[in-house]
Scaffold this motif. Structure first.
Motif, PDB file in Angstrom:
ATOM      1  N   ALA A 192      39.511  37.174  39.376  1.00  0.00           N
ATOM      2  CA  ALA A 192      40.617  37.943  38.477  1.00  0.00           C
ATOM      3  C   ALA A 192      40.880  37.408  37.113  1.00  0.00           C
ATOM      4  O   ALA A 192      41.052  38.212  36.358  1.00  0.00           O
ATOM      5  N   THR A 193      40.886  35.945  37.132  1.00  0.00           N
ATOM      6  CA  THR A 193      41.136  35.343  35.737  1.00  0.00           C
ATOM      7  C   THR A 193      40.009  35.759  34.704  1.00  0.00           C
ATOM      8  O   THR A 193      40.220  35.930  33.683  1.00  0.00           O
ATOM      9  N   LEU A 194      38.760  35.921  35.044  1.00  0.00           N
ATOM     10  CA  LEU A 194      37.744  36.177  34.439  1.00  0.00           C
ATOM     11  C   LEU A 194      37.528  37.916  34.058  1.00  0.00           C
ATOM     12  O   LEU A 194      37.216  38.047  32.961  1.00  0.00           O
ATOM     13  N   SER A 195      38.013  38.580  34.956  1.00  0.00           N
ATOM     14  CA  SER A 195      37.979  40.066  35.131  1.00  0.00           C
ATOM     15  C   SER A 195      39.059  40.509  33.921  1.00  0.00           C
ATOM     16  O   SER A 195      38.900  41.333  33.296  1.00  0.00           O
ATOM     17  N   SER A 196      39.999  39.614  33.560  1.00  0.00           N
ATOM     18  CA  SER A 196      41.105  39.855  32.422  1.00  0.00           C
ATOM     19  C   SER A 196      40.493  39.681  31.518  1.00  0.00           C
ATOM     20  O   SER A 196      41.072  40.004  30.303  1.00  0.00           O
ATOM     21  N   ALA A 197      39.346  39.019  31.083  1.00  0.00           N
ATOM     22  CA  ALA A 197      39.003  38.580  29.671  1.00  0.00           C
ATOM     23  C   ALA A 197      37.809  39.763  29.160  1.00  0.00           C
ATOM     24  O   ALA A 197      37.431  40.511  29.972  1.00  0.00           O
TER      25      ALA A 197
END
Length: 294
Positions: A62-67
């Motif tokens: 999720a952390t990377l999907s938000s970028a």
């Protein structure tokens, strides 16, 4: 599941891993007497190819999907970057061996709170980046593409990413970089290589070939391919954090790098291990970068 069963399962896994590694070593040693070049090439491939850390687009954390995810090509490979847009101050994050940009999940809120633009890079053969071989020179070359394009003020690297930051700044000497943060970085390359050699019980013929191959790839004598040699060439301000209980990279490795760096802050931590995830440490890093130390 009982404690005894868990302990038995743990020791069984260790035994299987021991047998597997020694079997691989035996195969390579035998092959070296018949096809020495093939044995050396295979030994190097096994050493330089990460076994984990890769990601797929459909299963991103999720952390990377938000970028905002972008890619660029360099030296025949495709590299992935993740951007959390902020102001004109740019921080570039460099992860370590068998990891990817999601390792910054816990630090990201602290970096975002500064208002800065955060860019994280997946190293070669890691995350969403292509390739099968990881080397520090190859990683540094990809970093240079981003530094040239975005001109970040700060580099933060963990483990091999930290050592790559030192290599990058000592070889490329980019003037846009004002400060470098190195977290749990190794100093001696030979220690890592020798651990691999001992793990597989490789013979002298392969050992000689491995040293020659690694020297050729690194474009420098392995005795000089150390964090302290890179750090000794830096005029950039630095911060090193290393945990006294680090079981992956010995504490003395961080001390050796710090001793060679002319302008560095050394932070000794306890109980954080190799990951170095800690609210207090994050605040110390922010204070160092933005000159808010009290």
């Amino acid at each position: 599941m009982s404690h005894a069963f868990k302990r038995g399962f743990f020791y069984m896994k260790k035994a299987i891993y021991f047998i597997f590694t020694k079997s691989v070593g035996l195969y390579l040693n035998s092959l070296s007497f018949v096809f020495p070049k093939k044995a050396n090439d295979l030994a190097y491939t096994l050493f330089s190819k990460p076994r984990k850390g890769q990601l797929t687009p459909d299963k991103l954390p999720a952390t990377l999907s938000s970028a905002t995810i972008n890619t660029f090509k360099n030296e025949g490979q495709e590299f992935a970057t993740y951007t959390w847009k902020g102001n004109d101050t740019i921080i570039l994050l460099i992860h370590g061996w068998e990891s990817n940009s999601s390792r910054w999940k816990k630090m990201l809120p602290y970096l975002k709170a500064t208002g800065s633009t955060i860019i994280a890079l997946d190293g070669p053969a890691h995350g969403l980046s292509s390739g099968e071989e990881f080397t520090i020179p190859k990683y540094a070359s990809a970093i240079d593409v981003l530094v040239t394009r975005y001109r970040p003020k700060y580099l933060i690297g963990h483990s091999f990413g930290g050592k790559t930051c030192l290599y990058y700044q000592s070889h490329y000497k980019n003037t846009s970089i004002e400060k470098v943060v190195s977290l749990g970085a190794p100093n001696e390359f030979n220690i890592i290589l020798n651990n691999y050699i001992n793990l597989l019980s490789l013979n002298k013929k392969i050992v000689t070939g491995l040293h020659e191959k690694c020297s050729t790839v690194s474009k420098i004598n392995l005795q000089q391919f150390t964090g302290k040699d890179f750090a000794s060439q830096l005029n950039t301000k630095g911060l090193i954090a290393h945990d006294i209980n680090d079981k992956i990279v010995n504490f003395k490795e961080g001390k050796a790098i710090a001793a060679a760096w002319k302008d560095v802050v050394f932070i000794e931590t306890t109980g954080l291990g190799h990951g170095l995830h800690d609210d207090t440490l994050y605040n110390q890093i922010i204070a160092f970068l933005f000159d808010t130390e009290k």
